[in-house]
Enzyme design. Structure first.
Site, PDB file in Angstrom:
ATOM      1  CB  CYS A 190     -14.636   4.314   2.121  1.00 43.91           C
ATOM      2  SG  CYS A 190     -14.549   2.513   2.061  1.00 43.91           S
ATOM      3  CB  CYS A 221      -9.903 -13.575 -15.538  1.00 41.60           C
ATOM      4  SG  CYS A 221     -10.173 -12.316 -16.815  1.00 41.60           S
ATOM      5  CG  ASN A 251      -7.377   1.786  -7.727  1.00 44.17           C
ATOM      6  OD1 ASN A 251      -6.868   1.436  -8.798  1.00 44.17           O
ATOM      7  ND2 ASN A 251      -6.698   1.730  -6.572  1.00 44.17           N
ATOM      8  CE  LYS A 278      -4.697   3.748   5.257  1.00 39.19           C
ATOM      9  NZ  LYS A 278      -5.918   3.663   4.432  1.00 39.19           N
ATOM     10  CB  CYS A 332     -14.725 -12.744 -17.414  1.00 40.07           C
ATOM     11  SG  CYS A 332     -13.530 -13.614 -18.444  1.00 40.07           S
ATOM     12  CB  THR A 363      -5.095  -1.232  -8.250  1.00 43.61           C
ATOM     13  OG1 THR A 363      -4.461   0.053  -8.241  1.00 43.61           O
ATOM     14  CG2 THR A 363      -4.258  -2.203  -7.440  1.00 43.61           C
ATOM     15  CG  ASP A 383      -2.154   0.885   1.020  1.00 47.03           C
ATOM     16  OD1 ASP A 383      -1.993   2.082   0.711  1.00 47.03           O
ATOM     17  OD2 ASP A 383      -3.275   0.366   1.178  1.00 47.03           O
ATOM     18  NE  ARG A 385     -12.850   2.598   5.560  1.00 49.50           N
ATOM     19  CZ  ARG A 385     -12.458   3.861   5.632  1.00 49.50           C
ATOM     20  NH1 ARG A 385     -12.862   4.636   6.624  1.00 49.50           N
ATOM     21  NH2 ARG A 385     -11.671   4.377   4.696  1.00 49.50           N
TER      22      ARG A 385
END
Length: 252
Positions: free
Chosen positions: A187, A171, A129, A84, A174, A132, A60, A71
């Site tokens: 979020c 995959c 996203n 992170k 698809c 990625t 990350d 969260r």
């Protein structure tokens, strides 16, 4: 063969007939790549470490913000402003010092993913996203490395398992043949219920453990959708797209 210390530590898990000592040894020998250390990835990493997955790579490029803490329960106020990936790796080490954990504090390009995925037995996609996610799928397909994909937004979430085995295996592309969406997928854009994120992360962790010890029992062409407001779930078959730009025959 398990040591006495390992047997005592994981005995409640070993008692499950589907795991046993052989399954626990498979977990201890496994190497898992977790992409994304936010709400999903931070929970997945600790659950896999708790289960005894021997090698974890955590990726990350983001830092801990105060808006994450409702969260992302792996982080503390003392982690604000910290990486992170690095903070989560420290949490993993404190939970299970026998785990080999490495943090990658940068955004994962396709080239980097291809290298990291090649060294992994399983990939858990906890990114937020579509670009990625699509690159992760390409890297996993290229290396024939199984993928557990998850997403959570608002009150809802979903997850799927891809093993890329056989010409009829679908995959991620698809399922979602695009790299951008008009809908809010983060979020920060549409809000999220904290327990919903941890619910999906727990399901991802359970799916990942099963993929490492009993992959033959998993359906690699199924999407599970969870609706938190109604506390219901649905399952859908993922159809193979014969024109898929990633996994169609002869695409490599």
């Amino acid at each position: 063969m398990l040591t006495d210390k390992e047997f005592v530590r994981y005995q409640r898990q070993i008692m499950l007939p589907e795991i046993g000592e052989q399954g626990q040894q498979s977990l201890l020998n496994a190497r898992v790549l977790v992409v994304g250390c936010g709400g999903l990835g931070s929970a997945v990493a600790l659950q896999l470490a708790g289960a005894g997955v021997g090698k974890l790579v955590l990726c990350d490029d983001d830092s801990v913000e105060i808006s994450n803490l409702h969260r992302q329960l792996s982080y503390r106020e003392s982690d604000l402003g910290s990486s992170k990936a690095i903070s989560l790796a420290n949490q993993v080490r404190q939970l299970n010092s026998s785990i080999n954990v490495r943090s990658v504090n940068r955004r994962m390009s396709l080239d980097t993913l291809l290298l990291e995925v090649n060294m992994a037995d399983l990939v858990v996609d906890c990114s937020d996203n579509f670009p990625t996610r699509q690159d992760i799928n390409k890297a996993c397909f290229s290396n024939t490395t199984p993928l557990v994909s998850g997403a959570a937004i608002g009150w809802d979430g979903q997850l799927a398992y891809f093993d890329y085995q056989g010409e009829k295996a679908p995959c991620y592309h698809c399922l979602y043949p695009f790299t951008e969406s008009n809908q809010a997928t983060k979020c920060s854009e549409s809000g999220v219920m904290g327990p919903n994120v941890n619910m999906i992360a727990s399901l991802q962790s359970m799916l990942a453990i099963r993929a490492l010890i009993e992959p033959e029992t998993l359906n690699a062409a199924e999407l599970m959708v969870f609706q938190g407001r109604t506390m219901t779930q649905q399952k859908f078959e993922i159809a193979k797209d014969d024109t898929c730009a990633v996994c169609k025959k002869g695409s490599n």
